[in-house]
Scaffold this motif. Structure first.
Motif, short mmCIF file in Angstrom:
data_model
loop_
_atom_site.label_atom_id
_atom_site.label_comp_id
_atom_site.label_asym_id
_atom_site.label_seq_id
_atom_site.Cartn_x
_atom_site.Cartn_y
_atom_site.Cartn_z
N ILE A 44 0.85 -1.20 0.00
CA ILE A 44 0.00 0.00 0.00
C ILE A 44 0.88 1.25 0.00
N LEU A 45 1.99 1.17 0.72
CA LEU A 45 2.95 2.29 0.68
C LEU A 45 3.44 2.50 -0.76
N ALA A 46 3.74 1.41 -1.45
CA ALA A 46 4.18 1.50 -2.85
C ALA A 46 3.08 2.12 -3.71
N LEU A 47 1.84 1.73 -3.43
CA LEU A 47 0.70 2.27 -4.17
C LEU A 47 0.61 3.79 -4.00
N SER A 48 0.83 4.24 -2.78
CA SER A 48 0.73 5.69 -2.54
C SER A 48 1.80 6.45 -3.32
N TRP A 261 10.99 0.21 -5.58
CA TRP A 261 9.74 -0.52 -5.90
C TRP A 261 9.05 0.10 -7.10
N VAL A 262 8.95 1.43 -7.08
CA VAL A 262 8.18 2.09 -8.14
C VAL A 262 8.95 2.03 -9.46
N ILE A 263 10.27 2.18 -9.39
CA ILE A 263 11.06 2.11 -10.63
C ILE A 263 10.95 0.70 -11.23
N VAL A 264 11.08 -0.32 -10.38
CA VAL A 264 11.02 -1.70 -10.87
C VAL A 264 9.61 -2.02 -11.37
N LEU A 270 -0.46 1.68 -11.50
CA LEU A 270 -0.70 1.59 -10.06
C LEU A 270 -0.34 0.21 -9.54
N ILE A 271 -0.65 -0.83 -10.34
CA ILE A 271 -0.44 -2.19 -9.85
C ILE A 271 1.04 -2.56 -9.94
N GLY A 272 1.77 -1.96 -10.88
CA GLY A 272 3.18 -2.29 -11.06
C GLY A 272 3.99 -2.14 -9.78
N PRO A 273 3.99 -0.95 -9.17
CA PRO A 273 4.74 -0.76 -7.93
C PRO A 273 4.27 -1.66 -6.79
N ALA A 277 6.85 -4.04 -4.99
CA ALA A 277 7.11 -4.07 -3.55
C ALA A 277 7.06 -5.49 -3.02
N ILE A 278 6.03 -6.23 -3.46
CA ILE A 278 5.86 -7.61 -2.97
C ILE A 278 7.03 -8.47 -3.44
N ALA A 279 7.37 -8.36 -4.72
CA ALA A 279 8.44 -9.19 -5.29
C ALA A 279 9.77 -8.89 -4.60
N LEU A 280 10.08 -7.60 -4.43
CA LEU A 280 11.37 -7.25 -3.83
C LEU A 280 11.41 -7.63 -2.36
N PHE A 281 10.25 -7.59 -1.69
CA PHE A 281 10.24 -8.01 -0.28
C PHE A 281 10.65 -9.48 -0.18
#
Lengths: 355, 240
Positions: A44-48, A261-264, A270-273, A277-281
Motif C-alpha cells: 500500500i505504501l508503494a501504491l501511494s 519498488w516504483v522504478i522496478v 498503479l499495480i506495477g509498484p 514491492a511484494i516481489a522485492l520483499f
C-alpha cells in the motif's frame, strides 16, 4: 479507448486480489499469512508513491515519512485511547495533514523537482534522528513512551466498538488485503476523475495546465496529501504486522526502497509498484536467509539494471511488448486479407479498365 | 477606435538584470479587435506577451484586463478571466491523446456532458477527428500547433492571445490558420504575435510594431508597411 482497457485490467487485478483474499488462508501456512500483513502494508505504501510520483509526477523521496507518521500516530493514539478504531482515522489524518503542510511550502513556494526530493528526504531523516533521541522517561505523549530506537509496542486492532475483542495476527491478513484492494480501487477511480486526468496533464506539461486555468499548486498539494493519507493507512497496518514502531521506519534504506519498488514496478501504473514491492520483499527476505551475497548489493544491481535497461519498469515494459506483438499480428492479418481480396478481383478490375 | 477597452498596459517594463526587454509600454486593446504585434527578433514582443499572460511578473507597471490587475499574477489566474493563450513553443500534453488534450481545456470551464460535446465540436472544426486517438507527442510540428489552437478554442475564450501561431507550419497550414484566426475573431478579441509578414497581411488590420522594447508605430497594416522606420528596423537600413 485506452482508458477503458486500463479500467478493465484494473478491475481484473482487483478481482484477483479478492480471490487471493479468500484463497490465501487455505493455501498458505500460518507463518506466511501473518507475514503477509507486513508485505501488504508495504504494498500500500508503494501504491501511494505510484499515485504521487507515477501519476502526479511528484518525486517524493520521503514517502516513508507519512508511512512512519501513520504508524506512530496510530500506536500513540491507541495506547492513549485504549481502543483502535479512532486511532486508524487519527493516523490517516495526521499523515495527510503533515503532507498538506509540507506540501504547502513546497508547491506554493514553487520548489523545483530536485529540491522537492531533497526536502522530503531530509525531513524523513530528521524524523529518524529525532525519534532515535527520545529514549528516556521524559519523552512521552500521554501514556505512550516513545522509547528512542527501541520504539513503541503497537496495540493490535480490535473489533470497532469492542476494545477487548482483539484481532488475531492471522485475521489481520484479511484487514490488510481488503485495505489494499480498497486503496487500489480508490486510486484507480481517482485517476479516472477530472482531478486525476488534470494531475496527469500537470505531469505532462505544467505550463499548459496553468494556461488552461488550472491552479497546479492546489492540485499537487491535494494529490500529495491524498498520497500521504494512503501511506499513513499503510503505516497503521505495518504497525500491526510488526507489532511495534521504531525510528528505523524513517531510515534512508527504507525510503530508498520505496523508490526502487516504483522504478522496478513501473511509473505510470498503479499495480506495477504494488507487485514490485511484494516481489522485492520476498527477494530480499529470501536473500536474507543466506550469507554469501549482500542484500544491498543485489538491490543496487537491480536498481541500476532497471534504470539502464528497463527504464519504464516491468509492467509498462511488458504492456509495450504485448502491444507491439498485437499490432504486428493485426498487420499480418490485414495483409493476408488484402492479398486474398486482391487475388480474385484482378480480372474484374482489368475488365473494368478495358471497358 | 470605438468600443470598450479590454486590455491595457500602463508603463509596463520588464528588466532582465541590466537588459530592458520591455520599456514603459502603454498599450491599449479595444473590444473585438484583431491586433497583430510585430517587430524584429529581440524587439520585446514575446517578453511583452509573457507579461500579459502571467508567465513573467513585470518589473514595473501593470497589465489590466477588463477590471482585473493581471500584472504579477499567476498564469492560471489570467486564464480564469476567460483568456485563451497559445505560447510560442507548442505547450501541449505530449503523452496524452489529441482528444484528451482538447477535453482538458473544455472540461476546465464546463460540466462533463458539455465538455464532451465541445471536445467533439472542436475536433471537427479543426479537422483533428482522424488523429483524435493519437498521442500528441508523435505528431508533426504543425499538427501540434493545431492541437494547441484546439485547446484555446475549446475553452471558449473571449480574449485570445497567440504567440507565433504559424511557426513551423506548411504553406497550406498557414492559410488554414489564417482562416481559423478570422473565425475565432468573430467571437473573441485577439492579439497575435508574429513575424511572418505574409501571414500578417492575410489577417491584420491594426498592427503594433515593437522595436527595442518600445512601441515604434501603431497603425493599419498598409500604413505600417509604407512606414520608412519600420522598413529600417526590419531590413537594418541606416537612416539617411
Amino acid at each position: 479507448m485506452i482508458r477503458s482497457r486500463e479500467t478493465r485490467w484494473s478491475l481484473f487485478a482487483a478481482a484477483v486480489g479478492v480471490v487471493f483474499l479468500f484463497a490465501a488462508p487455505q493455501v498458505f501456512e500460518l507463518f506466511t499469512i501473518i507475514n503477509l500483513t507486513t508485505v501488504l502494508a508495504l504494498a500500500i505504501l508503494a501504491l501511494s508513491l505510484a499515485l504521487v510520483w507515477g501519476y502526479g509526477g511528484i518525486l517524493c523521496f520521503g514517502q516513508t515519512m507519512f508511512f512512519g507518521l501513520g504508524a506512530y500516530a496510530y500506536t500513540i493514539a491507541a495506547i492513549n485511547i485504549g481502543e483502535t478504531t479512532a486511532p486508524i482515522f487519527i493516523a490517516i489524518f495526521v499523515a495527510a495533514a503533515f503532507a498538506a503542510i509540507l506540501g504547502y511550502f513546497i508547491f506554493y513556494g514553487r520548489v523545483s523537482d530536485v529540491y522537492l526530493a531533497v526536502i522530503t528526504l531530509t525531513v524523513t531523516l530528521i524524523f529518524y534522528s529525532l525519534l532515535r533521541s527520545t529514549s528516556g522517561p521524559e519523552y512521552k505523549i500521554g501514556n505512550a513512551l516513545l522509547g528512542g530506537f527501541n520504539g513503541v509496542t503497537s496495540p493490535p486492532l480490535n473489533i470497532p466498538g469492542d476494545p477487548s475483542n482483539v484481532l488475531y495476527p492471522e485475521d489481520m491478513f484479511y484487514v490488510a488485503m481488503a485495505a489494499l484492494i480498497l486503496a487500489y480501487l480508490f486510486c484507480v477511480w481517482l485517476t479516472q476523475t477530472h482531478f486525476g486526468r488534470v494531475m496527469v496533464a500537470i505531469r505532462e506539461n505544467e505550463l499548459r495546465a496553468e494556461l488552461l486555468g488550472y491552479d497546479i499548486r492546489l492540485y499537487k498539494l491535494a494529490l500529495f496529501a491524498i498520497g500521504g493519507g494512503i501511506a499513513g493507512m499503510a503505516g497503521v497496518l505495518f504497525a500491526n504486522g510488526i507489532g511495534r514502531v521504531t525510528p528505523d521506519i524513517f531510515n534512508l534504506y527504507n525510503t530508498a526502497l520505496t523508490i526502487i519498488w516504483v522504478i522496478v514496478g513501473g511509473r505510470g501504473t498503479l499495480i506495477g509498484p504494488v507487485l514490485g514491492a511484494i516481489a522485492l520483499f520476498y527477494l530480499t527476505s529470501g536473500l536474507g536467509t543466506q550469507a554469501s551475497i549482500n542484500n544491498n548489493l543485489v538491490l543496487g544491481i537491480i536498481l541500476i539494471v532497471f534504470v539502464l535497461l528497463v527504464p519504464r519498469g516491468i509492467l509498462p515494459g511488458v504492456i509495450g511488448i504485448w502491444d507491439r506483438a498485437q499490432s504486428r499480428s493485426k498487420l499480418l492479418r490485414s495483409e493476408k486479407r488484402m492479398r486474398r481480396r486482391r487475388a480474385p478481383r484482378r480480372p474484374e478490375q482489368e475488365a473494368a479498365n478495358d471497358g | 477606435m470605438t468600443g470598450e477597452i479590454v486590455l491595457e498596459t500602463r508603463n509596463l517594463s520588464q528588466h532582465f538584470g541590466g537588459v530592458v526587454a520591455v520599456d514603459r509600454v502603454n498599450f491599449t486593446l479595444w473590444d473585438a479587435e484583431l491586433r497583430c504585434l510585430i517587430g524584429p527578433n529581440g524587439a520585446g514582443k514575446s517578453t511583452f506577451f509573457k507579461c500579459l499572460t502571467g508567465q513573467l511578473s513585470p518589473t514595473e507597471g501593470d497589465v489590466v484586463i477588463r477590471d482585473f490587475h493581471a500584472g504579477g499574477r499567476e498564469p492560471h489566474e489570467v486564464a480564469r478571466l476567460g483568456v485563451g493563450i497559445k505560447t510560442q513553443v507548442p505547450n501541449v500534453f505530449d503523452g496524452l491523446s489529441v482528444e484528451e488534450n482538447v477535453w482538458l481545456a473544455a472540461r476546465r470551464w464546463q460540466g462533463a456532458k458539455r465538455a464532451k460535446v465541445l471536445t467533439d465540436e472542436t475536433l471537427e472544426r479543426l479537422v483533428l477527428g482522424d488523429i483524435r486517438n493519437d498521442l500528441v507527442g508523435v505528431l508533426a510540428h504543425g499538427q501540434r500547433q493545431w492541437v494547441e489552437l484546439g485547446m484555446v478554442v475549446a475553452a471558449e475564450p473571449w480574449l485570445v492571445l497567440l504567440d507565433e501561431p504559424t511557426a513551423g507550419m506548411t504553406q497550406e497550414e498557414v492559410l488554414r490558420t489564417a482562416d481559423l484566426i478570422k473565425e475565432i475573431n468573430q467571437t473573441a478579441t485577439m492579439i497575435v504575435v508574429e513575424h511572418d509578414m505574409q501571414f500578417i497581411r492575410m489577417i491584420a488590420n491594426q498592427v503594433t510594431v515593437f522595436h527595442e522594447g518600445r512601441i515604434l508605430i501603431e497603425d493599419t497594416m498598409d500604413a505600417v508597411a509604407r512606414d520608412q522606420r519600420v522598413r529600417d528596423v526590419y531590413l537594418g537600413h541606416r537612416q539617411q
